[in-house]
Design an enzyme around this catalytic site. Structure first.
Site, PDB file in Angstrom:
ATOM      1  N   ASP A 146       3.756  -4.128   1.671  1.00 12.08           N
ATOM      2  CA  ASP A 146       3.079  -3.601   0.489  1.00 12.08           C
ATOM      3  C   ASP A 146       2.439  -2.250   0.747  1.00 12.08           C
ATOM      4  O   ASP A 146       1.821  -2.006   1.778  1.00 12.08           O
ATOM      5  CB  ASP A 146       2.010  -4.570   0.003  1.00 12.08           C
ATOM      6  CG  ASP A 146       1.373  -4.079  -1.277  1.00 12.08           C
ATOM      7  OD1 ASP A 146       2.099  -3.959  -2.276  1.00 12.08           O
ATOM      8  OD2 ASP A 146       0.166  -3.774  -1.274  1.00 12.08           O
ATOM      9  N   HIS A 227       2.672  -7.146  -7.961  1.00  6.35           N
ATOM     10  CA  HIS A 227       2.133  -6.301  -9.045  1.00  6.35           C
ATOM     11  C   HIS A 227       3.175  -5.786 -10.058  1.00  6.35           C
ATOM     12  O   HIS A 227       3.421  -4.597 -10.181  1.00  6.35           O
ATOM     13  CB  HIS A 227       1.330  -5.129  -8.495  1.00  6.35           C
ATOM     14  CG  HIS A 227       1.896  -4.428  -7.296  1.00  6.35           C
ATOM     15  ND1 HIS A 227       3.196  -3.968  -7.212  1.00  6.35           N
ATOM     16  CD2 HIS A 227       1.302  -4.090  -6.123  1.00  6.35           C
ATOM     17  CE1 HIS A 227       3.375  -3.383  -6.057  1.00  6.35           C
ATOM     18  NE2 HIS A 227       2.254  -3.447  -5.365  1.00  6.35           N
ATOM     19  N   ASP A 300      -4.717  -7.242  -5.985  1.00 11.66           N
ATOM     20  CA  ASP A 300      -4.409  -5.977  -5.302  1.00 11.66           C
ATOM     21  C   ASP A 300      -5.704  -5.210  -5.025  1.00 11.66           C
ATOM     22  O   ASP A 300      -5.776  -3.990  -5.184  1.00 11.66           O
ATOM     23  CB  ASP A 300      -3.440  -5.127  -6.109  1.00 11.66           C
ATOM     24  CG  ASP A 300      -2.796  -4.014  -5.277  1.00 11.66           C
ATOM     25  OD1 ASP A 300      -3.025  -3.977  -4.045  1.00 11.66           O
ATOM     26  OD2 ASP A 300      -2.081  -3.175  -5.860  1.00 11.66           O
TER      27      ASP A 300
END
Length: 423
Positions: A146, A227, A300
């Site tokens: 990520d 996301h 996140d």
């Protein structure tokens, strides 16, 4: 310490009491000498689980530590969080993963589950120590680069094949670098052109989502889409699930409520990756979360020190904090979502995706006592300076959000009492 929680509205459906023994497990009868929490008017949910948290330790303890991130998580109603791998050094070895896990145990406020990198150094070229991380004391089952996309299809295929052997999952940051490079920072459209900001088109996400669901079908492995931000990605996910492909997906609180129009003032607080999108995408994400096409809400949470965020928009770091506000944002964005569905997308399903057997469990005897008690009628005005996080890149500052976390119980221990960290 044993505990009795009286008069709670269990998942907002019926009133009942919860009994916790001194082993931290829900039981049938009230233990003798137990502490009592009056939960009249409060909704009881299984403790929240976040699939996507940046804790910055090791390497950037000026922005966040495992302890301060755990404190923020507990205040937000979380009892488990997944710590992303883009630390310094990267969590790409068994030793690095075990150290993050140990720091979480030392903090003792939430279960901190490390996420392992897919590739060494997040470079996208050579697989990291996936098997060794899984076999370590940290027991890593979720892997992600990520912040960067595993854009090489061959590497992504190999990762999916490798983790299949032990039931792991690869979480993908879907961003085709040929369509949205590292400088891309604003949804591509009229606004990005007017502001002179590098465009980040939705198709750059959607083509990776489409490729990865096909790779998941080919390998018979599990892929998780981090996301999700566009209506196009929702369409791909809906199709893939209809085909029986083993894909799950998350959406952030900020993509459920904020839109790209906020970038008009060049405020770097609103610079995130993927970027904020137009209202039509927000509407599609809300509908997909409600109908199960998107499985989970993940924060996140991306804390940054002031000297990384307070720059011209194009030069500022990506990300915003979100652990303490996530539940309130979800309740504000989707006020008609039932409490049972809130539990589904913020606890039960995230725990299942992450393989956390002690979390997201029913509020019934035999389950570990991971519980959050929420005041559903409260409105909280967010004050970024009151945050437990070390960072202040908070997009909700000054805004009123619906619902307030009153108490959090992790493994039978009260970690948050009356909205403050317990002694």
């Amino acid at each position: 310490m044993s505990l009795v929680i009286t008069g709670a509205s269990l998942l907002g459906e019926r009133t009942g009491d919860l009994y916790v023994d001194d082993a931290g497990v829900l039981v049938d009868e009230a233990p003798a000498g137990a502490e009592t929490i009056d939960a009249d008017g409060l909704v009881a949910l299984p403790g929240l689980v976040d699939l996507h948290t940046h804790l910055r330790e090791p390497g950037r303890e000026d922005a966040e530590t495992v302890l301060t991130g755990s404190q923020a998580a507990a205040l937000g109603g979380y009892t488990a969080i997944l710590a992303m791998a883009n630390t310094s050094p990267v969590t790409d070895t068994a030793e690095a993963a075990t150290r993050v896990w140990e720091l979480g145990r030392e903090a003792g406020l939430v279960h901190v589950q490390p996420v392992g990198a897919v590739t060494r150094g997040l470079a996208g070229e050579e697989l990291a120590e996936l098997g060794l991380m899984h076999r370590s004391r940290a027991g890593v089952t979720v892997f992600s680069d990520d912040g960067k996309c595993v854009h090489d299809a061959r590497v992504m295929r190999r990762a999916l094949e490798y983790v299949k052997a032990f039931g792991g999952v690869v979480s993908q940051h879907s961003q085709d670098p040929a369509l949205a490079g590292p400088s891309a920072c604003c949804h591509e459209g009229e606004l990005s052109g007017r502001l002179g900001l590098p465009g980040w088109p939705g198709i750059a996400e959607e083509v990776i989502v489409a490729r990865d669901v096909m790779l998941a079908r080919h390998t018979g492995s599990r892929v998780h889409v981090a996301h999700v931000s566009t209506a196009g990605s929702v369409e791909v996910l809906r199709w893939a699930k209809g085909q029986g492909i083993d894909v799950t997906a998350e959406v952030t609180p900020h993509h459920l409520l904020l839109t790209t129009d906020l970038l008009a003032g060049y405020d770097p607080t609103f610079k995130v990756n993927p970027p904020l999108r137009p209202q039509e995408d927000v509407d599609a994400l809300r509908a997909a979360l409600a109908d199960g096409t998107i499985d989970a809400v993940a924060t996140d949470h991306a804390p940054h020190a002031r000297h990384d965020k307070e720059h011209a928009f194009v030069d500022a770091a990506f990300g915003m904090v979100g652990l303490e506000t996530a539940l309130g944002v979800v309740r504000t964005a989707l006020p008609d979502l039932s409490w049972a569905d809130v539990a589904r997308v913020m606890s039960v399903t995230p725990a299942r995706i992450a393989g956390l057997a002690d979390h997201g469990r029913p509020l019934e005897p035999g389950s570990p006592a991971n519980v959050v008690l929420v005041d559903p009628s409260a409105t909280v005005t967010v004050d970024r300076d009151a945050s437990a996080s070390l960072s202040r890149n908070n997009p909700w500052h000054g805004r009123g959000l619906t619902s307030r976390v009153v108490h959090t119980v992790h493994g039978g221990r009260v970690t948050v009492r009356d909205g403050a960290l317990a002694d």
